[in-house]
Scaffold this active site. Structure first.
Site, mmCIF file in Angstrom:
data_model
loop_
_atom_site.group_PDB
_atom_site.id
_atom_site.type_symbol
_atom_site.label_atom_id
_atom_site.label_comp_id
_atom_site.label_asym_id
_atom_site.label_seq_id
_atom_site.Cartn_x
_atom_site.Cartn_y
_atom_site.Cartn_z
ATOM 1 N N SER A 341 0.839 -1.198 0.000
ATOM 2 C CA SER A 341 0.000 0.000 0.000
ATOM 3 C C SER A 341 0.875 1.249 0.000
ATOM 4 C CB SER A 341 -0.909 0.006 1.237
ATOM 5 O OG SER A 341 -1.468 1.285 1.439
ATOM 6 N N LYS A 436 -6.072 -18.113 14.970
ATOM 7 C CA LYS A 436 -7.009 -18.743 14.029
ATOM 8 C C LYS A 436 -6.359 -19.882 13.248
ATOM 9 C CE LYS A 436 -9.750 -14.553 13.661
ATOM 10 N NZ LYS A 436 -9.056 -13.915 14.796
ATOM 11 N N LYS A 448 -2.710 -19.467 7.297
ATOM 12 C CA LYS A 448 -1.681 -19.114 8.272
ATOM 13 C C LYS A 448 -1.076 -20.371 8.908
ATOM 14 C CE LYS A 448 -0.711 -15.372 9.341
ATOM 15 N NZ LYS A 448 0.314 -14.456 8.787
ATOM 16 N N VAL A 475 -6.049 -8.327 18.067
ATOM 17 C CA VAL A 475 -5.277 -7.144 18.435
ATOM 18 C C VAL A 475 -6.196 -5.937 18.456
ATOM 19 C CG1 VAL A 475 -3.334 -5.678 17.836
ATOM 20 C CG2 VAL A 475 -3.194 -8.136 17.447
#
Length: 642
Positions: A341, A436, A448, A475
């Site tokens: 980004s 997760k 992940k 978080v």
């Protein structure tokens, strides 16, 4: 009143605009407060020198009777006062908060400077300087310096009161806490147009006393009495040094009043000078946790990073940007920032240049899915420590039409970044993972978990690089977090949407998460997955209720609506799978998960398929199903939610 009289009367709007402009002007010169304070004080001392001559010699002789060297004596006296002010830290004070402490410093500075000036003049036998001038000048200077500060504070407070009055907003506050923070808060709030009605504190010794002229009305429980808070518009929690449990109790009592609740900055912010006590803020999610924040032993972290080239992928994201901030404070030789980004990369790069101008920061637009580009980049910059935070993490978004994108970014991107780091001779590679990944029910968690397996595979292939993965829960305040969404919904008048009344999550703050990653880099052994004991999980609906109440509303005014679990979402998250064996580390609350070894053939087939699928059109449902099937073959514990 005549028409002419009405025309001559000052317009309230024009007067308010004048005071606002004055307030803006004062704010603009505030960064130059110290040199301006010294300059003004020097002019005042010089003026008082002349005023003392006028008092001693009268109008007829106060110029003519002076010795020719008097100008040089006056300049020397002014220089002595400037040095004395610096020695007693007079320029560091803020004139709009001037009080007795500053008068004390000014008195000491004037006495010392006056005594030294008199001693020097008499020692040099400059007999034409009247002894009465030497004796009176420190007293006259002290009066002049105090008068200037009084005039400034009067002007500032008058401007603030006119601005507050023009806005038509009356803010009357009750303060929870009657310690030093409350005293400073009162001094800082009153010039801003606030009226502090009273204080509450559980310390019996303070009850009935007056702090800064404001009475202590009773213990915190006294807030329950409607008569005590009848005219208040806000509650302010001023307990920065209290334990999280004490703050949580205070917030619960405050929430029961139905008034908007604000708080002062935390003790760490105040100690580091990042905020002043009167800079109130809204209640943040970490205020609601009610537990001690995780504080890891950072011994050895600085040794692992100082003087090295550190590279962070996803450097503009929530976790990546905090990693960059914390690494920058530890003295790396170079910090390479990889981010896809442009805006996020620009924002963190500008922040680094402002906060750490001496640090070599290298901002690079890069995509972790570009294997050749990553290899060239790593070969050029030769990072010694790599933190891999680049990931797609929004569970429902990755579940529908974006499963292949999640696989390519989260798993294949980890393979590319980790392999490039090993080939470039990196000492450490740390993967930012998630809870997760344990018994995943969604694509994001499965990708992940597969990324953790990539790290394990490369640890065996490249023993020269230490590969570590770090898991933590949700978080607070990160992009996609539920808390900012709740705040927006409350601001719009509700309802606040919660997926399920029983849904729970483990929470940690962004700085905690970054510290955990840094700690893992220092103490983790190659191939390990490190997890944090995060205490008790938090019910999401309880967080929603707390935020509603602390905003000054009730659950009846802003309702809570249950929308049902979203695609791929679980009622609860786990940090360790049941088959995992955990071992303690030297760092309290940080543990190691010994994962069950699995064959890697399917993993490499998955990576090859993901690489070849790069040219597929985004959003193809067939790709989603194929991705899930291949993930199930590699991650047997993956059970897609219905």
């Amino acid at each position: 009143m005549s028409a002419q009289g009405r025309r001559d009367a000052p317009a309230p709007g024009r007067a308010a605009a004048f005071w606002r402009r004055l307030d803006v002007a004062l704010a603009r010169i505030r960064p130059y407060r110290e040199p301006l304070s010294l300059a003004v004080d020097a002019l005042v001392v010089a003026a008082c020198w002349n005023a003392t001559y006028l008092f001693r010699l009268g109008f007829e002789r106060w110029i003519s009777a002076r010795p020719g060297y008097d100008v040089w004596v006056m300049l020397g006296v002014v220089a002595l006062y400037v040095v004395a002010n610096l020695a007693f830290r007079v320029p560091q004070s803020m004139w709009r908060f001037s009080g007795f402490a500053e008068v004390q410093r000014l008195t000491l500075a004037c006495l010392v400077a006056g005594a030294v000036a008199a001693a020097v003049v008499m020692g040099l036998e400059l007999r034409k300087v009247p002894r009465a001038v030497l004796a009176l000048h420190p007293v006259v200077s002290l009066m002049g310096l105090i008068l200037v500060r009084i005039l400034y504070r009067m002007t500032y407070e008058h401007a603030r009161s006119r601005i507050a009055g023009a806005a038509g907003e009356v803010r009357r506050a009750l303060v929870l806490g009657a310690g030093e923070a409350a005293r400073l808060l009162i001094a800082g709030l009153q010039p801003q147009g606030w009226i502090v009605l009273g204080l509450f504190d559980d310390d019996r010794a303070r009850q009935g006393a007056r702090i800064g002229g404001v009475p202590v009305l009773g213990p915190l429980e006294a807030l329950a009495d409607p008569a005590r808070r009848a005219t208040a518009t806000h509650l302010i929690v001023a307990m920065p040094s209290a334990t999280p449990a004490q703050r949580r109790r205070a917030l619960e009592l405050a929430a029961g009043t139905g008034l908007p609740v604000l708080t002062v900055p935390g003790a760490e912010e105040l100690r580091e000078g990042r905020a002043r006590v009167e800079r109130l803020r809204d209640i943040e999610p970490e205020d609601l946790l009610g537990r001690e924040p995780v504080r890891l032993d950072e011994a050895g972290v600085a040794a692992a990073l100082a003087g090295r080239t550190v590279l962070v992928t996803g450097a503009g994201g929530s976790i990546g940007s905090e990693l960059v901030r914390q690494v920058a404070r530890l003295g790396p030789a170079r910090l390479v920032l990889l981010e896809l980004s442009e805006f996020n990369l620009y924002a963190i790069e500008q922040e680094l240049r402002e906060q750490h101008p001496g640090l070599e920061a290298v901002p690079l637009i890069a995509d972790v899915k570009d294997a050749a580009g990553l290899r060239a980049l790593f070969a050029q910059w030769r990072p010694q420590v790599v933190f891999h935070a680049a990931a797609y993490k929004h569970v429902p978004l990755m579940e529908e039409r974006n499963a292949l994108a999640a696989l390519r970014n989260n798993t294949l991107g980890t393979w590319h970044a980790a392999r490039a780091a090993a080939e470039a001779g990196a000492e450490r590679f740390v993967l930012v993972s998630t809870d997760k990944a344990v018994n995943p029910t969604n694509v994001m968690g499965a990708t992940k978990r597969a990324a953790e397996m990539v790290v394990s595979r490369l640890a065996a292939l490249h023993p020269g690089t230490r590969f570590v993965a770090v898991r933590f829960g949700n978080v607070l305040g990160s992009s996609g977090s539920v808390i900012p969404k709740f705040k927006e919904q409350i601001a719009r008048g509700g309802p606040v949407t919660v997926t399920h009344p029983d849904i729970i999550r483990y929470f940690m703050t962004i700085p905690e998460a970054a510290r955990l990653v840094l700690q893992a880099a220092a103490v983790g052994a190659s191939g390990q997955v490190m997890v944090l004991d995060m205490g008790e999980p938090v019910r999401i609906v309880d967080l929603a209720r707390d935020l509603i109440r602390l905003s000054g509303h009730t659950v009846e005014e802003i309702g809570i609506e249950f929308t049902g679990l979203r695609p791929g979402e679980k009622l609860y998250e786990e940090l360790l799978a049941a088959a995992d064996d955990t071992l303690p580390t030297a760092v309290p609350r940080l543990r190691v998960a010994r994962l069950v070894e699995r064959p890697h053939a399917d993993l490499e087939e998955l990576l090859a398929w993901a690489e070849a699928a790069g040219g597929h059109a985004p959003g193809d449902r067939a790709d989603d199903e194929a991705t899930r099937e291949r993930l199930r073959a590699v991650v047997p514990e993956y059970r897609p939610a219905a």
